[in-house]
Design a protein around this motif. Sequence first.
Motif, short mmCIF file in Angstrom:
data_model
loop_
_atom_site.label_atom_id
_atom_site.label_comp_id
_atom_site.label_asym_id
_atom_site.label_seq_id
_atom_site.Cartn_x
_atom_site.Cartn_y
_atom_site.Cartn_z
N ALA A 1 -8.83 -65.74 86.61
CA ALA A 1 -8.94 -67.36 86.82
C ALA A 1 -8.80 -68.11 85.41
O ALA A 1 -8.22 -69.08 85.63
CB ALA A 1 -10.48 -67.55 87.38
N VAL A 2 -9.36 -67.67 84.31
CA VAL A 2 -8.98 -68.32 83.03
C VAL A 2 -7.63 -68.25 82.78
O VAL A 2 -6.93 -69.19 82.56
CB VAL A 2 -9.87 -67.76 81.84
CG1 VAL A 2 -9.34 -68.31 80.57
CG2 VAL A 2 -11.42 -68.03 82.12
N GLU A 3 -6.93 -67.08 82.90
CA GLU A 3 -5.63 -67.04 82.74
C GLU A 3 -4.43 -68.08 83.62
O GLU A 3 -3.51 -68.57 83.25
CB GLU A 3 -4.79 -65.50 82.99
CG GLU A 3 -5.40 -64.71 81.81
CD GLU A 3 -4.74 -63.08 81.98
OE1 GLU A 3 -4.78 -62.83 82.94
OE2 GLU A 3 -4.21 -62.70 80.74
N ARG A 4 -5.10 -68.00 85.00
CA ARG A 4 -4.49 -68.83 85.88
C ARG A 4 -4.54 -70.47 85.30
O ARG A 4 -3.30 -71.19 85.43
CB ARG A 4 -4.96 -68.72 87.30
CG ARG A 4 -4.45 -67.48 88.09
CD ARG A 4 -4.59 -67.48 89.57
NE ARG A 4 -6.10 -67.54 89.74
CZ ARG A 4 -7.01 -66.93 89.85
NH1 ARG A 4 -6.83 -65.56 89.82
NH2 ARG A 4 -8.49 -67.14 90.16
N LEU A 5 -5.73 -70.69 85.22
CA LEU A 5 -6.10 -72.09 84.63
C LEU A 5 -5.15 -72.57 83.43
O LEU A 5 -4.42 -73.47 83.19
CB LEU A 5 -7.37 -72.35 84.51
CG LEU A 5 -7.75 -73.75 83.83
CD1 LEU A 5 -7.58 -74.75 85.08
CD2 LEU A 5 -9.37 -73.84 83.73
N ALA A 6 -5.11 -71.43 82.24
CA ALA A 6 -4.57 -71.74 81.24
C ALA A 6 -2.97 -71.84 81.30
O ALA A 6 -2.37 -72.89 80.87
CB ALA A 6 -4.76 -70.45 80.25
N ALA A 7 -2.47 -70.84 82.31
CA ALA A 7 -0.84 -71.23 82.63
C ALA A 7 -0.59 -72.80 83.10
O ALA A 7 0.44 -73.07 82.90
CB ALA A 7 -0.57 -70.01 83.52
N THR A 8 -1.75 -73.04 84.08
CA THR A 8 -1.19 -74.43 84.68
C THR A 8 -1.38 -75.38 83.53
O THR A 8 -0.63 -76.58 83.84
CB THR A 8 -2.23 -74.69 85.62
OG1 THR A 8 -3.58 -75.02 85.10
CG2 THR A 8 -2.12 -73.74 86.90
N GLU A 9 -2.20 -75.21 82.67
CA GLU A 9 -2.22 -76.28 81.54
C GLU A 9 -1.55 -75.97 80.12
O GLU A 9 -1.73 -76.46 79.14
CB GLU A 9 -3.74 -76.30 81.09
CG GLU A 9 -4.46 -77.06 82.24
CD GLU A 9 -6.06 -77.52 81.98
OE1 GLU A 9 -6.38 -77.19 80.77
OE2 GLU A 9 -6.67 -77.52 82.93
N LEU A 10 -0.60 -75.05 80.19
CA LEU A 10 0.24 -74.70 79.16
C LEU A 10 -0.48 -74.12 78.02
O LEU A 10 -0.35 -74.66 76.84
CB LEU A 10 1.28 -75.63 78.91
CG LEU A 10 2.28 -75.94 80.05
CD1 LEU A 10 3.07 -77.05 79.75
CD2 LEU A 10 2.93 -74.89 80.62
N ARG A 11 -1.66 -73.37 78.07
CA ARG A 11 -2.31 -73.01 77.05
C ARG A 11 -2.42 -71.46 77.13
O ARG A 11 -2.36 -70.70 78.12
CB ARG A 11 -3.91 -73.49 76.86
CG ARG A 11 -4.07 -74.95 76.78
CD ARG A 11 -5.63 -75.07 76.87
NE ARG A 11 -5.50 -76.60 76.43
CZ ARG A 11 -5.91 -77.68 77.26
NH1 ARG A 11 -6.23 -77.06 78.57
NH2 ARG A 11 -6.24 -78.73 76.92
N SER A 12 -2.91 -70.87 75.85
CA SER A 12 -3.29 -69.30 75.94
C SER A 12 -4.65 -69.46 76.62
O SER A 12 -5.44 -70.31 76.67
CB SER A 12 -3.29 -68.86 74.53
OG SER A 12 -4.25 -69.27 73.77
N ALA A 13 -4.77 -68.05 77.18
CA ALA A 13 -6.17 -67.76 77.58
C ALA A 13 -7.29 -68.14 76.61
O ALA A 13 -8.20 -68.52 76.93
CB ALA A 13 -6.29 -66.31 78.17
N ASN A 14 -7.04 -67.71 75.25
CA ASN A 14 -7.86 -67.83 74.02
C ASN A 14 -8.33 -69.23 73.90
O ASN A 14 -9.26 -69.67 74.02
CB ASN A 14 -7.31 -67.29 72.94
CG ASN A 14 -8.39 -67.19 71.76
OD1 ASN A 14 -9.27 -66.52 71.79
ND2 ASN A 14 -8.09 -68.17 70.86
N ALA A 15 -7.08 -70.16 73.94
CA ALA A 15 -7.17 -71.48 73.87
C ALA A 15 -8.00 -72.32 74.96
O ALA A 15 -9.01 -73.02 75.02
CB ALA A 15 -5.74 -72.41 73.64
#
Length: 67
Positions: free
Chosen positions: A18-32
């Motif tokens: 879920a974090v990776e999907r959200l990160a992808a939509t906001e153009l961030r890394s999972a860590n960020a």
Amino acid sequence: MPARKAFALRLDPAVHAAVERLAATELRSANAQIEVLLREALKERGIEVRPTAPPRRGRPPADTAGD
């Protein structure tokens, strides 16, 4: 850039996905994205976390004491 604190974080695979999907939509890394979510949660609880000051760039000032 200031040193970052590194540590192992164990997540449920579904939470990580879920974090990776959200990160992808906001153009961030999972860590960020995890850092953004943590900052938002802390702010919501009334805990202020000030960003660390960026390092000074460029040459240090000339030492005029030796002249």
